[in-house]
Design an enzyme around this catalytic site. Structure first.
Site, short mmCIF file in Angstrom:
data_model
loop_
_atom_site.label_atom_id
_atom_site.label_comp_id
_atom_site.label_asym_id
_atom_site.label_seq_id
_atom_site.Cartn_x
_atom_site.Cartn_y
_atom_site.Cartn_z
N LYS A 92 0.98 -0.96 0.08
CA LYS A 92 -0.06 0.24 -0.06
C LYS A 92 0.99 1.20 -0.10
CE LYS A 92 -4.53 0.38 2.27
NZ LYS A 92 -5.18 0.74 3.93
C1 E4P Z 1 -8.04 1.47 3.33
O1 E4P Z 1 -7.67 0.35 3.39
C2 E4P Z 1 -8.00 2.09 4.64
O2 E4P Z 1 -7.94 1.33 6.04
C3 E4P Z 1 -9.21 2.83 6.06
O3 E4P Z 1 -10.29 2.51 5.51
C4 E4P Z 1 -8.53 4.22 6.41
O4 E4P Z 1 -9.87 4.37 7.01
P1 E4P Z 1 -10.15 5.47 8.36
O5 E4P Z 1 -8.88 6.16 8.83
O6 E4P Z 1 -10.82 7.14 8.00
O7 E4P Z 1 -11.30 4.83 9.04
#
Ligand code: E4P
Length: 223
Positions: A92
């Site tokens: 990622k």
């Molecule tokens: C997606 O891959 C992310 O992990 C994630 O959904 C982050 O979202 P948030 O930090 O706004 O909860």
């Protein structure tokens, strides 16, 4: 449409895997930081062990934790070296100008990429252009800014399909069950969902009422 688990918690992951619905797992540094302090790589290894225990071969996203492009490339390569026995590992990488170089570089080395932290159509399209296998749009965080997240997902979906891009849209940053439903209608290929939403997603008071009635009627008849 596929559902991923947005979690690094081993219990949550195992409970989900036992129920057959997960099509992938996404983690990020903040999600990992919620777990008991441990060796990060050992923790990812435990997630892979669970996937193998339950015979899953689904995408597992692990995020780089640096702003420095060289370091990001190094980390991405290390992840693949360390967890290479799990072929469905995705690195990622957040969207950004220098980060696009990281995505391009890692892709050239055959590494699958989930480009994360996209908050706009333009970012998502650029991530797809750089070669990301997955483009992650953050529904809740877009709404935090006062924008409507639905058209962002819809427009990205329409254009990626029209141009025949292979990138899949992951919608993350889910804050309500309503976000999941909206994102599905907007054209998300994948929704990554925190564990706390799964039980409410299968619950309904009328289901409880029906099941209880069936049990009561039948046990009365059996007497
Ligand atoms: C997606 O891959 C992310 O992990 C994630 O959904 C982050 O979202 P948030 O930090 O706004 O909860």
């Amino acid at each position: 449409m596929k559902i991923f688990i947005d979690s690094a918690n081993l219990e949550e992951i195992e409970e989900s895997l036992k129920r057959g619905f997960p099509a992938g797992i996404t983690t990020n540094p903040s999600i990992l930081a919620k777990e008991k302090k441990c060796d990060f790589k050992e923790h990812i290894r435990k997630i892979i062990d669970l996937l193998q225990k339950y015979s899953y071969d689904i995408p597992l996203s692990v995020e780089v934790f640096s702003n420095d492009p060289k370091e990001m490339i190094k980390q991405g390569e290390e992840f693949v070296k360390q967890f290479g026995d799990y072929a469905n590992l995705n690195v990622k990488v957040p969207i950004g100008w220098d980060e696009m170089m990281v995505i391009h570089e890692l892709k050239q080395r055959g590494i699958k990429i989930n480009c994360t932290c996209c908050m706009s159509f333009n970012q998502a399209i650029m991530a797809a252009r750089a070669g990301a296998d997955f483009v992650s749009l953050f529904y809740g965080r877009i709404k935090d800014m006062g924008y409507d997240a639905y058209p962002v997902v819809k427009k990205t979906h329409d254009v990626l399909k029209e141009w025949n891009y292979p990138s899949e849209i992951i919608v993350g940053s889910i804050r309500h069950i309503g976000d999941i439903n909206e994102a599905i209608h907007a054209g998300a290929d994948i929704i990554t969902v925190p564990y706390k939403f799964f039980k409410p997603m299968v619950a309904h008071p009328k289901t409880d009422e029906a099941v209880n009635q069936f049990l009561t009627d039948f046990s009365a008849w059996l007497k």
